[in-house]
Design an enzyme around this catalytic site. Structure first.
Site, PDB file in Angstrom:
ATOM      1  N   LYS A 111      -1.403   7.022   9.472  1.00 15.34           N
ATOM      2  CA  LYS A 111      -1.478   6.968   8.009  1.00 15.34           C
ATOM      3  C   LYS A 111      -2.685   7.756   7.495  1.00 15.34           C
ATOM      4  CE  LYS A 111      -0.343   5.562   3.847  1.00 15.34           C
ATOM      5  NZ  LYS A 111      -1.505   5.523   2.994  1.00 15.34           N
ATOM      6  N   HIS A 167      -1.668  11.266   7.568  1.00 14.87           N
ATOM      7  CA  HIS A 167      -0.693  11.416   6.473  1.00 14.87           C
ATOM      8  C   HIS A 167      -1.424  11.642   5.160  1.00 14.87           C
ATOM      9  CE1 HIS A 167       1.284   9.491   2.997  1.00 14.87           C
ATOM     10  NE2 HIS A 167       2.445   9.857   3.521  1.00 14.87           N
TER      11      HIS A 167
END
Length: 316
Positions: A187, A190
């Site tokens: 994440k 990301h």
């Protein structure tokens, strides 16, 4: 099926509503009681004639950690959705003090630093409590209709929690990436990529805005949505932002956020990898606080559209 949920921020509220619509009972706690009561009131208004619609889960407010834990059957699954850092540790400490049990599962679904997740896993493991670090993406729309979930932790704990995670993701994206820290690491990267994409859109539209041709920016975004290489959700959201404010005149250009991008840059440095696009995007956010630009307006507008993030108005 029942879940314990701690945190009533923008994402948390939408995720709980989604779970309730998926027939999951939710025991909900929030540090600020006023927010909890407000959420309960809003939920009641959503119900048909004040009665729970058939197939909808039950919303169970808890006003203390003790009440929260006793309202959940063993073994418990508890989702934490609070700000990264100290707030997460405080929640975990309170759960331990209040009597979390062996075989319970604690999930950190916020944007925590992956190394902190490893420490929390080790702390909870001493008591036999399972821990998953889950990066959650999709903005408010994803939270309401099915989020993209990036999971790290012991595989056996993931398998136990998977039925609930399937409900949360609603087929939008649920992937187990490996041992503890992997979910928040994926994440983090990301979000670093997101920084670069937002910055590229911001810079491009600033160039358009200041060009001698002065194209209608809403029309540009609309055009780019129709078969172009850069079409996608971010361009769609940018179109919506321009439809609300054609020149983003009510936004100052100061960009919020910054932690996950900085973590990404630091992780790349540790691994000896060059990521100039992401690093420059992080720098641009820092500079925006003293030197707001039209590019910053675009990025701030996009962050508001997908995540409901606060913006600084031009004359505030």
């Amino acid at each position: 099926m029942k879940i314990g949920f701690i945190g009533l921020g923008k994402m948390g509220k939408e995720m709980i509503l989604h779970l309730l619509e998926c027939s999951v009972d939710a025991v909900v706690y929030n540090r600020t009681i006023e927010k909890l009561e407000e959420f309960v009131s809003v939920y009641k208004k959503l119900l048909l004639n004040g009665e729970k619609a058939e197939g909808t889960g039950e919303l169970i407010p808890a006003y203390s950690y003790e009440e929260f834990l006793t309202s959940l059957e063993l073994p418990r699954v508890i989702w934490i959705m609070v700000e990264h850092g100290k707030a997460v540790d405080e929640v975990i400490d309170n759960l331990i003090i209040s009597g979390i049990k062996k075989n319970d599962i604690v999930i950190d679904g916020g944007n925590s630093f992956y190394k902190d997740s490893v420490k929390r896993y080790q702390k909870l493991k001493k008591s036999g409590v399972g821990f998953l670090d889950i990066g959650t993406s999709g903005g408010l729309e994803g939270a309401r209709n099915g989020a993209c979930l990036m999971v790290g932790g012991d595989k056996e704990i993931f398998d136990k929690a998977k039925p609930l995670l399937d409900k949360l993701s609603n087929g939008a994206g649920l992937t187990y990436f490996g041992s503890t820290g992997a979910g928040h690491f994926v994440k983090m990267v990301h979000n670093g990529v997101e920084y670069g994409m937002l910055q590229a859109l911001g810079e491009g539209f600033e160039l358009l805005y200041k060009s001698p041709y002065k194209p209608d920016l809403t029309e540009v975004a609309t055009n780019w949505q129709k078969g172009s290489v850069v079409r996608g959700w971010l361009v769609e959201l940018l179109k919506k932002a321009f439809e609300k404010d054609g020149k983003l005149e009510n936004i100052s250009g100061i960009i919020g956020g910054g932690s996950t991008g900085e973590w990404t840059a630091n992780a790349a440095s540790e691994l000896g990898i060059e990521i100039p696009v992401i690093e420059k995007s992080v720098e641009a956010r820092i500079k925006s606080k003293s030197r707001p630009t039209f590019s910053g307006k675009v990025v701030a507008a996009l962050r508001r559209e997908f995540g409901g993030h606060e913006i600084e108005k031009k004359n505030s």
